[in-house]
Design a protein around this motif. Structure first.
Motif, PDB file in Angstrom:
ATOM      1  N   SER A 125      39.206  27.242  30.442  1.00  0.00           N
ATOM      2  CA  SER A 125      38.190  26.262  30.075  1.00  0.00           C
ATOM      3  C   SER A 125      37.058  26.176  31.092  1.00  0.00           C
ATOM      4  O   SER A 125      35.917  25.863  30.736  1.00  0.00           O
ATOM      5  N   ASN A 126      37.350  26.461  32.358  1.00  0.00           N
ATOM      6  CA  ASN A 126      36.321  26.375  33.401  1.00  0.00           C
ATOM      7  C   ASN A 126      36.578  27.465  34.430  1.00  0.00           C
ATOM      8  O   ASN A 126      37.072  27.205  35.531  1.00  0.00           O
ATOM      9  N   MET A 127      36.230  28.670  34.062  1.00  0.00           N
ATOM     10  CA  MET A 127      36.549  29.830  34.902  1.00  0.00           C
ATOM     11  C   MET A 127      35.809  29.789  36.237  1.00  0.00           C
ATOM     12  O   MET A 127      36.352  30.169  37.280  1.00  0.00           O
ATOM     13  N   ARG A 128      34.601  29.308  36.218  1.00  0.00           N
ATOM     14  CA  ARG A 128      33.804  29.255  37.447  1.00  0.00           C
ATOM     15  C   ARG A 128      34.475  28.346  38.476  1.00  0.00           C
ATOM     16  O   ARG A 128      34.533  28.674  39.675  1.00  0.00           O
ATOM     17  N   TYR A 129      35.016  27.243  38.020  1.00  0.00           N
ATOM     18  CA  TYR A 129      35.672  26.299  38.925  1.00  0.00           C
ATOM     19  C   TYR A 129      36.928  26.910  39.545  1.00  0.00           C
ATOM     20  O   TYR A 129      37.145  26.813  40.757  1.00  0.00           O
ATOM     21  N   THR A 130      37.761  27.532  38.729  1.00  0.00           N
ATOM     22  CA  THR A 130      39.008  28.106  39.267  1.00  0.00           C
ATOM     23  C   THR A 130      38.720  29.272  40.212  1.00  0.00           C
ATOM     24  O   THR A 130      39.405  29.431  41.221  1.00  0.00           O
ATOM     25  N   MET A 131      37.709  30.075  39.901  1.00  0.00           N
ATOM     26  CA  MET A 131      37.392  31.192  40.794  1.00  0.00           C
ATOM     27  C   MET A 131      36.873  30.691  42.136  1.00  0.00           C
ATOM     28  O   MET A 131      37.180  31.268  43.192  1.00  0.00           O
ATOM     29  N   HIS A 132      36.112  29.604  42.127  1.00  0.00           N
ATOM     30  CA  HIS A 132      35.653  29.026  43.394  1.00  0.00           C
ATOM     31  C   HIS A 132      36.824  28.468  44.192  1.00  0.00           C
ATOM     32  O   HIS A 132      36.822  28.528  45.435  1.00  0.00           O
ATOM     33  N   MET A 133      37.829  27.937  43.513  1.00  0.00           N
ATOM     34  CA  MET A 133      39.046  27.494  44.211  1.00  0.00           C
ATOM     35  C   MET A 133      39.718  28.670  44.914  1.00  0.00           C
ATOM     36  O   MET A 133      40.172  28.550  46.063  1.00  0.00           O
ATOM     37  N   VAL A 134      39.774  29.806  44.237  1.00  0.00           N
ATOM     38  CA  VAL A 134      40.393  30.996  44.824  1.00  0.00           C
ATOM     39  C   VAL A 134      39.576  31.501  46.003  1.00  0.00           C
ATOM     40  O   VAL A 134      40.132  31.868  47.059  1.00  0.00           O
ATOM     41  N   PHE A 135      38.249  31.514  45.860  1.00  0.00           N
ATOM     42  CA  PHE A 135      37.392  31.983  46.951  1.00  0.00           C
ATOM     43  C   PHE A 135      37.566  31.112  48.202  1.00  0.00           C
ATOM     44  O   PHE A 135      37.646  31.633  49.325  1.00  0.00           O
ATOM     45  N   ARG A 136      37.634  29.800  48.023  1.00  0.00           N
ATOM     46  CA  ARG A 136      37.826  28.902  49.169  1.00  0.00           C
ATOM     47  C   ARG A 136      39.213  29.092  49.776  1.00  0.00           C
ATOM     48  O   ARG A 136      39.372  29.069  50.999  1.00  0.00           O
ATOM     49  N   PHE A 137      40.213  29.271  48.918  1.00  0.00           N
ATOM     50  CA  PHE A 137      41.580  29.451  49.405  1.00  0.00           C
ATOM     51  C   PHE A 137      41.699  30.706  50.268  1.00  0.00           C
ATOM     52  O   PHE A 137      42.393  30.698  51.296  1.00  0.00           O
ATOM     53  N   LEU A 138      41.002  31.768  49.880  1.00  0.00           N
ATOM     54  CA  LEU A 138      41.052  33.028  50.621  1.00  0.00           C
ATOM     55  C   LEU A 138      39.985  33.108  51.703  1.00  0.00           C
ATOM     56  O   LEU A 138      39.901  34.130  52.406  1.00  0.00           O
ATOM     57  N   ASP A 139      39.176  32.069  51.822  1.00  0.00           N
ATOM     58  CA  ASP A 139      38.125  32.011  52.847  1.00  0.00           C
ATOM     59  C   ASP A 139      37.182  33.212  52.732  1.00  0.00           C
ATOM     60  O   ASP A 139      36.881  33.895  53.712  1.00  0.00           O
ATOM     61  N   LEU A 140      36.712  33.454  51.517  1.00  0.00           N
ATOM     62  CA  LEU A 140      35.797  34.564  51.257  1.00  0.00           C
ATOM     63  C   LEU A 140      34.359  34.133  51.467  1.00  0.00           C
ATOM     64  O   LEU A 140      34.021  32.946  51.345  1.00  0.00           O
ATOM     65  N   GLY A 141      33.520  35.113  51.745  1.00  0.00           N
ATOM     66  CA  GLY A 141      32.114  34.842  51.982  1.00  0.00           C
ATOM     67  C   GLY A 141      31.380  34.454  50.713  1.00  0.00           C
ATOM     68  O   GLY A 141      31.886  34.630  49.593  1.00  0.00           O
ATOM     69  N   PRO A 142      30.145  33.924  50.850  1.00  0.00           N
ATOM     70  CA  PRO A 142      29.370  33.493  49.682  1.00  0.00           C
ATOM     71  C   PRO A 142      28.926  34.681  48.827  1.00  0.00           C
ATOM     72  O   PRO A 142      28.844  35.810  49.304  1.00  0.00           O
ATOM     73  N   LEU A 143      28.630  34.377  47.583  1.00  0.00           N
ATOM     74  CA  LEU A 143      28.187  35.385  46.630  1.00  0.00           C
ATOM     75  C   LEU A 143      26.764  35.104  46.186  1.00  0.00           C
ATOM     76  O   LEU A 143      26.324  33.946  46.161  1.00  0.00           O
ATOM     77  N   SER A 144      26.070  36.155  45.806  1.00  0.00           N
ATOM     78  CA  SER A 144      24.760  35.975  45.179  1.00  0.00           C
ATOM     79  C   SER A 144      24.962  35.502  43.744  1.00  0.00           C
ATOM     80  O   SER A 144      26.068  35.594  43.191  1.00  0.00           O
ATOM     81  N   GLU A 145      23.914  34.992  43.133  1.00  0.00           N
ATOM     82  CA  GLU A 145      24.019  34.530  41.750  1.00  0.00           C
ATOM     83  C   GLU A 145      24.422  35.675  40.816  1.00  0.00           C
ATOM     84  O   GLU A 145      25.205  35.475  39.878  1.00  0.00           O
ATOM     85  N   LYS A 146      23.898  36.846  41.085  1.00  0.00           N
ATOM     86  CA  LYS A 146      24.228  38.006  40.256  1.00  0.00           C
ATOM     87  C   LYS A 146      25.693  38.380  40.400  1.00  0.00           C
ATOM     88  O   LYS A 146      26.381  38.678  39.415  1.00  0.00           O
ATOM     89  N   GLN A 147      26.192  38.371  41.613  1.00  0.00           N
ATOM     90  CA  GLN A 147      27.601  38.700  41.840  1.00  0.00           C
ATOM     91  C   GLN A 147      28.518  37.661  41.203  1.00  0.00           C
ATOM     92  O   GLN A 147      29.532  38.001  40.592  1.00  0.00           O
ATOM     93  N   GLU A 148      28.158  36.397  41.337  1.00  0.00           N
ATOM     94  CA  GLU A 148      28.985  35.343  40.757  1.00  0.00           C
ATOM     95  C   GLU A 148      28.990  35.410  39.238  1.00  0.00           C
ATOM     96  O   GLU A 148      30.029  35.212  38.597  1.00  0.00           O
TER      97      GLU A 148
END
Length: 560
Positions: free
Chosen positions: A482-505
């Motif tokens: 239902s909200n893929m963007r939200y869950t993927m951001h949770m994963v990125f924060r959990f793994l301490d990944l760097g920021p993404l460009s709008e195109k990459q996101e």
């Protein structure tokens, strides 16, 4: 004009009818005809044209011959009937004898488990499929009763036996005794300038040595050989030379997607691998921790040679080459730049599949496995991060059934398999603990559907005995959908990944979903309402405990 049928039969091969005029004509008389010889023949009427007879009918008026043919016909039918009865009797006798041999007959004795075996030599004499036959339950009619109250009694018994007991964690020395080779290969410290756990290992081969010649993944699977062909070509370019010796960079995963099957792990994997700082093993689901290191390729095929830990580490060589490139760059050498590339591994069996323990580890007095997968992962990687994707266990089970069942799939067949599996699970709980039944290889192989995979909280509590809660991220497929963007951001924060460009996101979050239900399975429709009600009752106490552990009522999966 009339032709004597007997004359024409004789003349048929030459297709000439002139001789018929000898006896056939307007005044033909059967009694005087030298060919008919007084027999009571019925003439065949034709016109005056010459014709070719493709078929000739002879109609006799002798009723005695007609009755004779009738009795012959009845005699033939009688013989066929007797022959059919004999065949049917032989088939039934064969079925009864075979059923008695394999315990498939409708006998009144309930299903009892034999003692848990811990003898690894069993695999030399008896395959896993043979063991399943050995512990095959009797087919009780409950499997075919679509009556909610009847099956509810079984669920009530199961619920009364549920007890979440704290597991005793084994110490490090006990683990070393079980897997000495693994501990001799993997060090207890990793490179300090790499976010991912990596180390240098001396390579003693020469330029003519194939470093992947004995890798079991390459030997047993044709589709992996292309990957290893490429690794062979680039292997020598990535060796590190120091003081006359050759070293190769070895790496373990920084994080694991450990479960569960049919809960969206493939979709999470496909999106996460698009992040520029994330790499995965060369094979999506190695299943090394749960199966390959024990020599299991497919359970029904029994055991093969055990895959050594070196074969597992080879799967991360592609990622290790890229990490090595960062570590040996000028920026890293001059400014001590940290490697931020991390490796992931996504075997959906890691969380729950401990079926092989009974063949390799000494049995405990309570029938529970003395060692679990997480014990060994934690021993080598106490800082590992774990991602779990869950789903309503009722829907997960139906999706699992549709994906793995090969024939005769239907909502009715699913209902029957659920009822039989519940009865087997109940029988186990009468003699053993909840954990013993969940990790019982015999029970898991006997159940027609994998009920145990949806008992999420049992597995999660066991993982929490060795890992801290902040090392485990638990997601719901329903939220991800239902909200893929939200869950993927949770994963990125959990793994301490760097920021993404709008195109990459956008590329990561807007791509189509992976591994959706097949069209032919969608056409079967939903499960029966009765089946859904039964499964809701079965999973309810487990979901309640899960929501308590995670402090989130969303894991109750309450639906109207």
């Amino acid at each position: 004009m009339r032709y004597c049928i007997n004359c024409c039969i004789h003349l048929l091969p030459n297709d000439l009818h002139r001789q018929c005029f000898r006896c056939c004509g307007p005044n033909h008389n059967n009694q005087k005809c030298p060919v008919c010889k007084g027999e009571n023949k019925i003439p065949l009427y034709t016109d005056s044209k010459q014709m070719k007879l493709l078929a000739v009918w002879e109609v006799r008026t002798d009723h005695r011959e007609s009755w004779h043919g009738f009795f012959c016909l009845r005699k033939g039918k009688l013989c066929s009937l007797i022959f059919g009865l004999i065949i049917m009797t032989l088939v039934m006798a064969s079925y009864i004898l075979t059923g008695a041999k394999h315990g498939l007959l409708l006998i009144p004795s309930p299903f009892h488990y034999g003692p848990f075996t811990s003898n690894p030599s069993l695999m030399d004499n008896e395959s896993l499929s043979d063991m399943k036959d050995h512990y095959q339950p009797s087919k009780i009619n409950i499997s075919y009763v679509k009556d909610y109250p009847s099956i509810k009694l079984i669920i009530d018994t199961i619920t009364s036996k549920i007890e979440f007991m704290t597991r005793q964690r084994p110490d490090l020395e006990e683990l070393r005794k079980q897997e000495p080779h693994m501990f001799s290969v993997i060090p207890n410290k990793f490179l300090p300038n790499s976010k991912n756990p990596c180390w240098y290992e001396e390579y003693r081969g020469n330029t003519t040595t194939d470093p992947y010649a004995t890798n079991s993944y390459a030997l047993y699977s044709k589709r992996f050989r292309i990957i290893f062909d490429y690794l062979r070509k680039v292997f020598w370019n990535h060796l590190y030379h120091y003081k006359g010796k050759h070293y190769r960079l070895r790496c373990l995963p920084h994080f694991y997607i450990i479960g569960q099957p049919k809960c969206g792990t493939t979709d999470l994997y496909d999106r996460l691998r698009l992040h520029p700082e994330v790499r995965f093993s060369a094979i999506k689901e190695p299943h090394w921790w749960t199966r390959k290191r024990f020599g299991i390729i497919r359970l029904r095929h029994g055991f093969h040679d055990r895959y050594p830990v070196e074969d597992y580490l080879d799967l991360f060589d592609l990622a290790a080459h890229q990490i090595q490139g960062v570590l040996q760059s000028e920026e890293a050498k001059e400014h001590g730049e940290m490697n931020n590339i991390i490796i992931g591994e996504a075997s959906a069996s890691t969380m729950w599949d401990n079926n092989a323990w009974v063949f390799f580890y000494d049995n405990s007095t309570e029938g529970e496995p003395p060692f679990l997968i997480q014990d060994f992962i934690h021993a080598f990687q106490p800082n590992a991060k774990l991602i779990i994707m869950l789903r309503d266990p009722v829907e997960r089970l139906y999706s699992d059934y549709l994906y793995f069942a090969s024939a005769n799939k239907s909502a009715e067949d699913f209902h029957e398999k659920v009822a039989e599996s519940l009865q087997l699970f109940e029988t186990c709980l009468l003699d053993y603990s909840l954990r013993a039944c969940v990790y019982n290889n015999t029970l898991n192989n006997a159940m027609p559907v994998r009920l145990q995979v949806g008992l999420y909280v049992v597995y999660l509590l066991d993982w929490l005995t060795v890992f801290e809660k902040d090392q485990i991220l638990v997601l719901r497929l329903e939220d991800h959908a239902s909200n893929m963007r939200y869950t993927m951001h949770m994963v990125f924060r959990f793994l301490d990944l760097g920021p993404l460009s709008e195109k990459q996101e956008a590329l990561i979050t807007k791509s189509p979903a992976s591994n959706t239900r097949r069209p032919e399975d969608r056409s079967l429709g939903p499960m029966l309402p009765t089946t859904k009600a039964i499964l809701r009752d079965f999973y309810r106490p487990f979901n309640t405990k899960l929501a308590q552990v995670l402090f989130d009522d969303a894991f109750l999966w309450k639906r109207t």
